[in-house]
Motif scaffolding. Structure first.
Motif, PDB file in Angstrom:
ATOM      1  N   GLU A 247       1.131  -1.273  -0.096  1.00  0.00           N
ATOM      2  CA  GLU A 247      -0.141   0.055   0.008  1.00  0.00           C
ATOM      3  C   GLU A 247       0.648   1.041   0.006  1.00  0.00           C
ATOM      4  OE1 GLU A 247      -3.304   2.089   2.615  1.00  0.00           O
ATOM      5  OE2 GLU A 247      -3.409   0.223   3.372  1.00  0.00           O
ATOM      6  N   HIS A 248       2.626   1.389   0.508  1.00  0.00           N
ATOM      7  CA  HIS A 248       2.536   2.508   0.996  1.00  0.00           C
ATOM      8  C   HIS A 248       4.129   2.343   0.654  1.00  0.00           C
ATOM      9  CE1 HIS A 248      -0.035   3.614   3.830  1.00  0.00           C
ATOM     10  NE2 HIS A 248      -0.111   2.833   4.248  1.00  0.00           N
ATOM     11  N   LEU A 249       4.524   0.943  -0.255  1.00  0.00           N
ATOM     12  CA  LEU A 249       5.631   1.856  -0.573  1.00  0.00           C
ATOM     13  C   LEU A 249       6.335   1.133  -1.791  1.00  0.00           C
ATOM     14  CD1 LEU A 249       8.126  -0.272   2.647  1.00  0.00           C
ATOM     15  CD2 LEU A 249       7.540   2.425   2.665  1.00  0.00           C
ATOM     16  N   ARG A 250       5.616   0.164  -2.658  1.00  0.00           N
ATOM     17  CA  ARG A 250       5.887  -0.388  -3.886  1.00  0.00           C
ATOM     18  C   ARG A 250       6.229   0.643  -4.690  1.00  0.00           C
ATOM     19  NH1 ARG A 250       3.918  -4.895  -7.240  1.00  0.00           N
ATOM     20  NH2 ARG A 250       3.246  -6.013  -4.971  1.00  0.00           N
ATOM     21  N   GLY A 251       4.947   1.359  -4.687  1.00  0.00           N
ATOM     22  CA  GLY A 251       4.686   3.019  -6.259  1.00  0.00           C
ATOM     23  C   GLY A 251       6.381   4.113  -6.058  1.00  0.00           C
ATOM     24  N   PRO A 252       6.523   4.541  -4.804  1.00  0.00           N
ATOM     25  CA  PRO A 252       7.683   5.054  -4.668  1.00  0.00           C
ATOM     26  C   PRO A 252       9.011   4.601  -4.559  1.00  0.00           C
ATOM     27  CG  PRO A 252       5.924   5.697  -2.830  1.00  0.00           C
ATOM     28  CD  PRO A 252       5.174   4.430  -3.602  1.00  0.00           C
ATOM     29  N   VAL A 253       9.092   3.404  -3.958  1.00  0.00           N
ATOM     30  CA  VAL A 253      10.047   2.849  -4.324  1.00  0.00           C
ATOM     31  C   VAL A 253      10.338   2.480  -5.573  1.00  0.00           C
ATOM     32  CG1 VAL A 253      11.487   0.910  -3.864  1.00  0.00           C
ATOM     33  CG2 VAL A 253      10.111   1.656  -1.841  1.00  0.00           C
ATOM     34  N   ARG A 254       9.566   1.965  -6.204  1.00  0.00           N
ATOM     35  CA  ARG A 254       9.841   1.062  -7.386  1.00  0.00           C
ATOM     36  C   ARG A 254      10.244   2.126  -8.279  1.00  0.00           C
ATOM     37  NH1 ARG A 254      10.143  -3.403 -11.017  1.00  0.00           N
ATOM     38  NH2 ARG A 254      11.326  -2.355 -12.518  1.00  0.00           N
TER      39      ARG A 254
END
Length: 166
Positions: free
Chosen positions: A136-143
């Motif tokens: 929910e919180h990390l996948r998008g920004p980390v990718r």
């Protein structure tokens, strides 16, 4: 980035992730080239390029003692103040540090967001909760960060649990 999982006070008290053995240099936080230049100018740190396994990386060394000859001796991060914690601004702090105890790791041809089992605070959470949080919180920004800064990708090693593919 992880304030819902751990408090800054808990991290500042522990500081486990802020020191490294010669044998764990692959975990030393790395900086984009522009940040390294800025830090070298602002703090008089020495930009060091080293090799761990087959990978080369660069980091800042303020004390000249960050790399110890003894592979078992712990060397603290040069930006760690024993009393106040990290002295870097949020803007200068490496993404690796903001993300710890999560890591972007490669396993075969796939990238994962993994969690270190060495962090005592994070391991109080159930793995399913950590997976849901990462999704929910990390996948998008980390990718997005990883796509622009692939140097932060580490190989999956013992002591890490791959949570979600990114």
């Amino acid at each position: 980035m992880l304030s819902e999982l751990m408090s800054k006070a808990t991290c500042a008290e522990c500081k486990y992730c802020c020191s490294f053995k010669r044998t764990s240099l692959w975990e030393v936080p790395t900086f984009p080239a522009d940040k390294l230049k800025k830090l070298a100018k602002d703090t008089d740190c020495k930009v060091v390029t080293d090799k761990c396994g087959s990978k080369s990386f660069a980091y800042c060394d303020l004390s000249g003692e960050y790399l110890t000859e003894d592979p078992a001796e712990e060397a603290p991060c040069p930006f760690l103040d024993e009393n106040t914690g990290c002295v870097l601004s949020d803007d200068d702090k490496p993404f690796d540090c903001k993300l710890w105890p999560f890591r972007v790791v490669r396993k075969g041809d796939h990238l994962f967001l993994a969690i270190s089992i060495a962090c005592p605070s994070i391991m109080t959470w159930e793995l399913e909760h950590l997976r849901a949080y990462a999704e929910e919180h990390l996948r998008g920004p980390v990718r997005a960060y990883t796509d622009k800064n692939p140097y932060i990708i580490k190989d999956l090693k013992e002591g890490y649990i791959a949570l979600i593919e990114i």
